[in-house]
Design an enzyme around this catalytic site. Structure first.
Site, PDB file in Angstrom:
ATOM      1  N   ARG A  77       4.120  -8.235  -9.012  1.00  0.00           N
ATOM      2  CA  ARG A  77       4.445  -8.817  -7.707  1.00  0.00           C
ATOM      3  C   ARG A  77       3.644 -10.089  -7.519  1.00  0.00           C
ATOM      4  O   ARG A  77       2.746 -10.410  -8.293  1.00  0.00           O
ATOM      5  CB  ARG A  77       4.119  -7.825  -6.586  1.00  0.00           C
ATOM      6  N   CYS A 175      -6.255  -9.254  -0.482  1.00  0.00           N
ATOM      7  CA  CYS A 175      -5.318 -10.352  -0.701  1.00  0.00           C
ATOM      8  C   CYS A 175      -6.030 -11.630  -1.155  1.00  0.00           C
ATOM      9  O   CYS A 175      -5.512 -12.740  -0.995  1.00  0.00           O
ATOM     10  CB  CYS A 175      -4.467 -10.605   0.531  1.00  0.00           C
TER      11      CYS A 175
END
Length: 226
Positions: A77, A175
Protein backbone atom coordinates in the site's frame (compact mmCIF):
# COMPACT_ATOMS: atom_id res chain seq x y z
CA UNK A 1 -32.62 7.91 -0.32
CA UNK A 2 -35.60 6.86 -2.44
CA UNK A 3 -36.02 3.23 -3.42
CA UNK A 4 -35.85 4.07 -7.14
CA UNK A 5 -32.62 6.04 -6.76
CA UNK A 6 -31.05 3.37 -4.54
CA UNK A 7 -31.95 0.69 -7.08
CA UNK A 8 -30.10 2.68 -9.77
CA UNK A 9 -26.86 2.82 -7.78
CA UNK A 10 -24.17 0.20 -8.43
CA UNK A 11 -24.06 -2.60 -5.86
CA UNK A 12 -21.21 -3.52 -3.55
CA UNK A 13 -21.09 -6.68 -1.48
CA UNK A 14 -20.10 -6.17 2.16
CA UNK A 15 -18.27 -9.08 3.77
CA UNK A 16 -17.64 -9.09 7.53
CA UNK A 17 -14.53 -11.18 8.06
CA UNK A 18 -14.50 -10.91 11.84
CA UNK A 19 -11.08 -11.03 13.50
CA UNK A 20 -8.29 -12.24 11.22
CA UNK A 21 -4.49 -12.13 10.96
CA UNK A 22 -3.30 -9.52 8.51
CA UNK A 23 -1.38 -11.44 5.86
CA UNK A 24 -4.10 -13.86 4.68
CA UNK A 25 -6.51 -10.95 4.16
CA UNK A 26 -3.84 -8.95 2.33
CA UNK A 27 -3.09 -11.87 0.01
CA UNK A 28 -6.80 -12.41 -0.60
CA UNK A 29 -7.17 -8.74 -1.58
CA UNK A 30 -4.34 -9.13 -4.07
CA UNK A 31 -5.91 -12.23 -5.60
CA UNK A 32 -9.33 -10.59 -5.80
CA UNK A 33 -7.91 -7.50 -7.50
CA UNK A 34 -5.68 -9.40 -9.92
CA UNK A 35 -8.48 -11.78 -10.92
CA UNK A 36 -11.32 -9.31 -11.41
CA UNK A 37 -12.60 -8.06 -14.75
CA UNK A 38 -14.96 -5.28 -15.80
CA UNK A 39 -18.01 -7.30 -14.77
CA UNK A 40 -16.78 -8.26 -11.29
CA UNK A 41 -18.99 -6.76 -8.57
CA UNK A 42 -17.33 -4.40 -6.13
CA UNK A 43 -16.88 -5.52 -2.54
CA UNK A 44 -16.07 -3.97 0.83
CA UNK A 45 -14.40 -6.16 3.43
CA UNK A 46 -14.65 -5.33 7.13
CA UNK A 47 -12.12 -6.89 9.48
CA UNK A 48 -10.51 -6.58 12.89
CA UNK A 49 -6.86 -7.60 12.71
CA UNK A 50 -4.58 -9.33 15.16
CA UNK A 51 -1.80 -6.96 16.32
CA UNK A 52 0.61 -6.04 13.52
CA UNK A 53 2.67 -3.12 12.26
CA UNK A 54 2.59 -2.62 8.50
CA UNK A 55 5.07 -0.63 6.44
CA UNK A 56 3.94 0.79 3.10
CA UNK A 57 5.89 0.62 -0.14
CA UNK A 58 7.99 3.65 0.72
CA UNK A 59 8.00 2.84 4.43
CA UNK A 60 11.21 3.51 6.35
CA UNK A 61 12.17 1.16 9.15
CA UNK A 62 13.45 4.01 11.32
CA UNK A 63 9.80 4.93 11.92
CA UNK A 64 9.46 1.69 13.91
CA UNK A 65 10.90 2.69 17.29
CA UNK A 66 10.37 -0.52 19.27
CA UNK A 67 8.14 -3.20 17.75
CA UNK A 68 8.61 -5.49 20.73
CA UNK A 69 6.48 -8.61 20.37
CA UNK A 70 4.31 -7.19 17.56
CA UNK A 71 5.19 -8.49 14.07
CA UNK A 72 6.13 -6.14 11.23
CA UNK A 73 5.04 -6.69 7.62
CA UNK A 74 6.20 -4.82 4.50
CA UNK A 75 3.13 -4.45 2.27
CA UNK A 76 2.16 -2.94 -1.08
CA UNK A 77 0.00 0.00 0.00
CA UNK A 78 0.95 3.64 0.03
CA UNK A 79 2.14 5.43 3.13
CA UNK A 80 4.56 4.75 5.95
CA UNK A 81 4.01 2.68 9.11
CA UNK A 82 0.78 2.08 10.98
CA UNK A 83 -0.62 -0.28 13.59
CA UNK A 84 -3.59 -2.62 13.32
CA UNK A 85 -5.05 -4.39 16.32
CA UNK A 86 -8.15 -5.36 18.30
CA UNK A 87 -10.78 -2.66 18.58
CA UNK A 88 -9.87 -1.11 15.24
CA UNK A 89 -12.38 -1.28 12.39
CA UNK A 90 -10.56 -1.87 9.11
CA UNK A 91 -12.49 -1.38 5.86
CA UNK A 92 -11.07 -2.58 2.56
CA UNK A 93 -13.07 -1.16 -0.38
CA UNK A 94 -12.36 -3.29 -3.46
CA UNK A 95 -13.78 -0.95 -6.06
CA UNK A 96 -13.48 -0.35 -9.79
CA UNK A 97 -12.91 3.40 -9.85
CA UNK A 98 -13.22 3.56 -13.62
CA UNK A 99 -16.68 2.08 -13.48
CA UNK A 100 -17.64 4.46 -10.66
CA UNK A 101 -16.03 7.38 -12.54
CA UNK A 102 -14.10 8.47 -9.46
CA UNK A 103 -10.47 9.64 -9.56
CA UNK A 104 -7.94 8.52 -6.98
CA UNK A 105 -7.71 11.86 -5.18
CA UNK A 106 -11.48 12.16 -5.11
CA UNK A 107 -11.73 8.60 -3.78
CA UNK A 108 -9.46 9.44 -0.84
CA UNK A 109 -11.47 12.62 -0.19
CA UNK A 110 -14.74 10.66 -0.15
CA UNK A 111 -13.44 8.00 2.23
CA UNK A 112 -12.24 10.72 4.60
CA UNK A 113 -15.61 12.47 4.35
CA UNK A 114 -17.43 9.24 5.18
CA UNK A 115 -15.42 8.98 8.41
CA UNK A 116 -16.00 12.65 9.23
CA UNK A 117 -19.74 12.22 8.70
CA UNK A 118 -19.81 9.01 10.76
CA UNK A 119 -18.10 10.79 13.63
CA UNK A 120 -20.61 13.62 13.35
CA UNK A 121 -23.36 11.07 14.04
CA UNK A 122 -21.79 10.70 17.50
CA UNK A 123 -21.35 14.47 17.91
CA UNK A 124 -17.59 14.26 17.37
CA UNK A 125 -16.16 17.06 15.23
CA UNK A 126 -13.41 15.83 12.90
CA UNK A 127 -11.37 17.25 10.03
CA UNK A 128 -8.74 16.50 7.42
CA UNK A 129 -5.15 17.71 7.61
CA UNK A 130 -3.34 19.08 4.55
CA UNK A 131 -0.53 16.79 3.42
CA UNK A 132 -1.36 14.04 5.92
CA UNK A 133 -4.23 11.83 4.69
CA UNK A 134 -6.61 10.60 7.35
CA UNK A 135 -9.12 12.02 9.79
CA UNK A 136 -8.27 13.97 12.94
CA UNK A 137 -10.09 15.06 16.09
CA UNK A 138 -8.50 18.02 17.90
CA UNK A 139 -5.23 17.22 16.11
CA UNK A 140 -5.20 13.53 17.04
CA UNK A 141 -5.49 10.94 14.27
CA UNK A 142 -8.54 8.70 14.59
CA UNK A 143 -8.48 7.14 11.11
CA UNK A 144 -5.62 6.32 8.76
CA UNK A 145 -5.75 5.67 5.02
CA UNK A 146 -3.36 3.57 2.99
CA UNK A 147 -4.52 2.54 -0.48
CA UNK A 148 -3.30 0.88 -3.64
CA UNK A 149 -4.85 1.21 -7.09
CA UNK A 150 -4.07 -1.41 -9.72
CA UNK A 151 -5.63 -1.24 -13.20
CA UNK A 152 -8.13 1.27 -11.84
CA UNK A 153 -9.19 -0.98 -8.96
CA UNK A 154 -8.63 -0.25 -5.28
CA UNK A 155 -7.43 -2.42 -2.45
CA UNK A 156 -6.11 -1.80 1.07
CA UNK A 157 -8.09 1.04 2.66
CA UNK A 158 -9.12 2.55 5.98
CA UNK A 159 -8.17 1.87 9.61
CA UNK A 160 -10.63 3.45 12.07
CA UNK A 161 -9.67 3.49 15.76
CA UNK A 162 -12.95 2.65 17.44
CA UNK A 163 -12.20 1.16 20.86
CA UNK A 164 -8.60 0.08 21.09
CA UNK A 165 -5.50 0.09 23.23
CA UNK A 166 -3.45 2.93 21.74
CA UNK A 167 -0.16 1.97 23.44
CA UNK A 168 1.37 0.29 20.35
CA UNK A 169 1.21 3.60 18.46
CA UNK A 170 3.85 4.89 20.91
CA UNK A 171 6.22 2.27 19.46
CA UNK A 172 6.16 3.91 16.01
CA UNK A 173 6.06 7.28 14.30
CA UNK A 174 2.46 6.93 13.11
CA UNK A 175 2.28 7.37 9.34
CA UNK A 176 5.88 8.62 9.50
CA UNK A 177 5.23 11.57 11.83
CA UNK A 178 7.22 11.62 15.06
CA UNK A 179 5.06 12.34 18.08
CA UNK A 180 1.76 12.27 16.19
CA UNK A 181 -1.13 11.99 18.62
CA UNK A 182 -3.72 9.27 18.00
CA UNK A 183 -7.24 8.88 19.34
CA UNK A 184 -9.91 6.23 19.77
CA UNK A 185 -13.60 6.90 19.13
CA UNK A 186 -14.66 5.36 22.43
CA UNK A 187 -12.45 7.81 24.34
CA UNK A 188 -14.12 10.68 22.47
CA UNK A 189 -17.64 9.70 23.56
CA UNK A 190 -18.49 7.46 20.60
CA UNK A 191 -19.39 3.76 20.52
CA UNK A 192 -17.36 1.32 22.59
CA UNK A 193 -17.45 -1.55 20.11
CA UNK A 194 -17.15 -2.35 16.43
CA UNK A 195 -20.69 -3.69 16.05
CA UNK A 196 -22.12 -0.24 16.79
CA UNK A 197 -19.65 1.53 14.51
CA UNK A 198 -19.93 -0.68 11.43
CA UNK A 199 -23.44 0.27 10.22
CA UNK A 200 -22.81 3.98 10.70
CA UNK A 201 -19.55 3.92 8.76
CA UNK A 202 -21.04 1.72 6.02
CA UNK A 203 -24.02 4.04 5.57
CA UNK A 204 -21.71 7.02 5.12
CA UNK A 205 -19.35 5.18 2.78
CA UNK A 206 -22.27 4.08 0.62
CA UNK A 207 -23.52 7.66 0.45
CA UNK A 208 -20.12 9.10 -0.41
CA UNK A 209 -19.27 6.46 -3.03
CA UNK A 210 -22.73 6.19 -4.58
CA UNK A 211 -23.21 2.50 -3.81
CA UNK A 212 -26.01 0.19 -2.79
CA UNK A 213 -24.63 -2.14 -0.14
CA UNK A 214 -25.58 -5.81 -0.16
CA UNK A 215 -24.58 -8.51 2.32
CA UNK A 216 -21.90 -10.83 0.97
CA UNK A 217 -22.18 -14.56 1.58
CA UNK A 218 -19.28 -16.29 3.25
CA UNK A 219 -15.63 -15.35 3.50
CA UNK A 220 -13.09 -14.89 0.73
CA UNK A 221 -10.33 -17.49 0.33
CA UNK A 222 -7.97 -16.57 3.15
CA UNK A 223 -5.16 -18.95 2.26
CA UNK A 224 -1.91 -17.15 3.05
CA UNK A 225 -0.10 -17.97 -0.20
CA UNK A 226 0.02 -15.22 -2.81
Amino acid sequence: MSGALEAALPPARVRDLGRQPYEPVWRAMQRFTDGRDGDCPDEIWLVEHDPVFTLGQSGRTEHILDAGDIPVLHVDRGGQVTYHGPGQLVAYPLLDLRRLKIGVREYVHRIEQAVIDALAEWNIEAARRDGAPGVYVAGAKVAALGIRVRRGCTFHGLAFNVAMDLEPFARINPCGYAGMAVASVADLGGPSGLDAAKPVLMEQMARQLGLTLQPGDGLPDLAAAA
